[in-house]
Design an enzyme around this catalytic site. Sequence first.
Site, short mmCIF file in Angstrom:
data_model
loop_
_atom_site.label_atom_id
_atom_site.label_comp_id
_atom_site.label_asym_id
_atom_site.label_seq_id
_atom_site.Cartn_x
_atom_site.Cartn_y
_atom_site.Cartn_z
N SER A 742 -30.64 13.83 37.68
CA SER A 742 -31.09 14.86 36.75
C SER A 742 -32.00 14.34 35.64
O SER A 742 -32.50 15.11 34.84
CB SER A 742 -29.88 15.58 36.14
OG SER A 742 -29.20 14.69 35.32
N LYS A 785 -24.05 20.32 29.55
CA LYS A 785 -25.29 19.75 29.01
C LYS A 785 -25.84 20.64 27.90
O LYS A 785 -26.30 20.15 26.86
CB LYS A 785 -26.32 19.62 30.13
CG LYS A 785 -25.99 18.52 31.13
CD LYS A 785 -26.99 18.51 32.26
CE LYS A 785 -26.72 17.36 33.21
NZ LYS A 785 -27.59 17.39 34.37
#
Length: 851
Positions: A742, A785
């Site tokens: 990511s 996140k």
Amino acid sequence: MAAGSAIQIPSRLPLLLTHEGVLLPGSTMRTSVDSPRNMQLVRSRLLKGTSLRSTIIGVIPNTSDPTSDCDDLPSLHRIGTAALAVQVVGSNWPKPHYTLLVTGLCRFQILQLLKEKPYPVAEVEQLDRLEQFTNQHKSEEELGELSEQFYKYAVQLVEMLDMSVPAVAKLRRLLDNLPREALPDILTSIIRTSNQEKLQILDAVRLEERFKMTIPLLVRQIEGLKLLQKTRKPKQDDDKRVVTIRPNRRINHIPSATEDEEEEEDHDDVVMLEKKIRTSSMSEQALKVCLKEIKRLKKMPQSMPEYALTRNYLELMVELPWNKSTKDRLEIRAARILLDNDHYAMEKLKKRVLEYLAVRQLKNNLKGPILCFVGPPGVGKTSVGRSIAKTLGREFHRIALGGVCDQSDIRGHRRTYVGSMPGRIINGLKTVGVNNPVFLLDEVDKLGKSLQGDPAAALLEVLDPEQNHGFTDHYLNVAFDLSQVLFIATANTTATIPPALLDRMEIIQVPGYTQEEKIEIAHRHLIPKQLEQHGLTPQQIQIPQVTTLDIITRYTREAGVRSLDRKLGAICRAVAVKVAEGQHKETKPDRAEVDEEDCKEHVTEDAKTESISDTADLALPPEMPILIDFHALKDILGPPMYEMEVSERLSQPGVAIGLAWTPLGGEIMFVEASRMDGEGQLTLTGQLGDVMKESAHLAISWLRSNAKRYQLTNTSGSFDLLDNTDIHLHFPAGAVTKDGPSAGVTIVTCLASLFSGRLVCSDVAMTGEITLRGLVLPVGGIKDKVLAAHRAGLKRIIIPRRNEKDLEEIAVNVRQDLTFVMASCLDEVLNAAFDGGFAVKPRVERLNSKL
Ligand code: ADP
């Protein structure tokens, strides 16, 4: 051989006082030690450290030591035996005691008692086995006739026994090999003699006297044996074992007139235990095993180490809840209220738990997947487990599996080991005392593996509803039905849970909390709980919401609320000291009127000058609450640990903020890049995994192939970005291993900033996997996140377009604070990451110097 060689004992000996048997030189005796003086001696002289120290101790027979420590020392027998302790076994049943195995070395006499406490020590004189003694062969000659006579009797006695028994054959050999002067002591301790007779032999210091006294004992034994052989039928001949001439009544089970009360007491206990076994509701198989064991126990001498082991085993078997259970009370409405009362937020989790309970109510059986709560620490996984037990009215037991790497931790040790014990499951059942508790298997993701077997494999059997009704712990060695136990598991991540185990469980994700949720949790649950624990009342301390927010943002950086809880605890402790000191005496009216809404204003100017901390003598009346403002916070918790550092760090080109997921929740991650003259090498630092390294290579390749389009050049102005240039990419917090795809978009942005010389916007964070063609692919952990970005005060978040659906899970107030940019290709990412966009520049034709 020790018995024959000269022995030199120390002139000072610690004394062990025995009253049961008499230890003679050259023989071995097992003795139970339970009086305070003797226990003290064992602990400080024999058990220093972990191994048995071969200290010589003096064994004084025929001395009954008082059970109380303060009682005076009884009068001591004048002559004793110096001995070596060969083995010490400790036990707590029926009371703390040691069983000592001692071997006699030689006689000594007490010259003077040097000290009495904590155990007696005496100055002694050695009486036999001295050098001059062993060298004086003349004494043997003088004693020739006596010793010859003795030897003959001894041989006659041994030959009357069954020579096929190894011990008898060995004794026969010993008669020839041992020095004659050692024989009286050794044979006296083997044949049937009373303690009084042994004592006389011990007191017979002169060898001649000793021979004289032992011969009649031998003759008596021989006569006794002759009589026995006559009266016995021939088929019982093989019963002539060496044990029959031993004075051990317990082995032979011949009740004797001198049998003491202790033995009777012990017998009573065993009878009681047997009764308990028979009346307990254990399974048929278990009952059979227990009855067999109790039969063995009855035949065992109490001083045998195995006695305590067998006894402990039987006690456990009786204590286990074979058939005892609590009655479930399950009412879904009540369960919902209870869960809501105990926990704020976590709607998804509560919904799933209620569904699970509802199915149980309708179906009334537990077959089905095991619930496994997965989330960062401190988000309430354990505490929800506890609430489930409460709603069901069941007992709760937590089994911490973190670091368990031995399968016997789960399944127990076989009883052949010394110190063997049951595994954690059976131990847990014993603790809760019912067979249908809620077991919380905490941290299943942290199970280890070692040479001692795989604990996960043992857990599989425990958790499988098809198998666990017949779970066999190695220690119990009989099946125990676990099918009524409700298992719930918790973990920080599913990545490290063994796949087979994962397959048995239904994963419920428990994400971290938003700041607002944390404030609510603090005020509804944590603060009241801390106040109660510290004996404070709301009239004594007031923590406004702004202060809580300060703690959350400046003193903690976590997904859960555990640190927050600890900080609140620290504040309560500090206030408790103030309250206890009674320092708040005078009135301070304007403070008293502060209510939560007003706090924001009060925390400003005037509060700054007068927080509780900087004015230790600050006077408040007893009924006025102590207000915790930022200055008080600073004083109690120290300077803030986390400050907003984002804009500071983004003041140079070549830095971008990524979002990472870790088992502890979401994190923001700065990616830094620099370039220097070189040969086109890429250096990566910050403990990266393989996937992350690949992302970095992908990012560079994509930028190189698009350098012209974006007008990206190296230091010498060439579009070949790696020409004469080295690139170094660093991911700070180098101590933590990072992996995953990511970070792709962050690396591209960071390098684009480096090569374009432009700054990335300081309020943007991003996440997303990239492909070589510049597409942005979805990633996991979006909620965690986003929460991390929100915690760090960022405003704009770039996420892959295909992750848009994940935003629905995020609380509305967080979403309102943030702007989300959905990106499906890297062009969109770069456009959003730089102020004014990162548009593809129209191609300006420039003359290439080479053309
Ligand atoms: P975990 O097992 O997830 O590591 P715990 O269950 O030990 O976390 O929770 C830590 C503390 O936080 C507990 O005191 C718990 O009561 C509290 N807590 C966590 N989440 C909540 C919540 N949603 N509502 C109330 N208290 C909570």
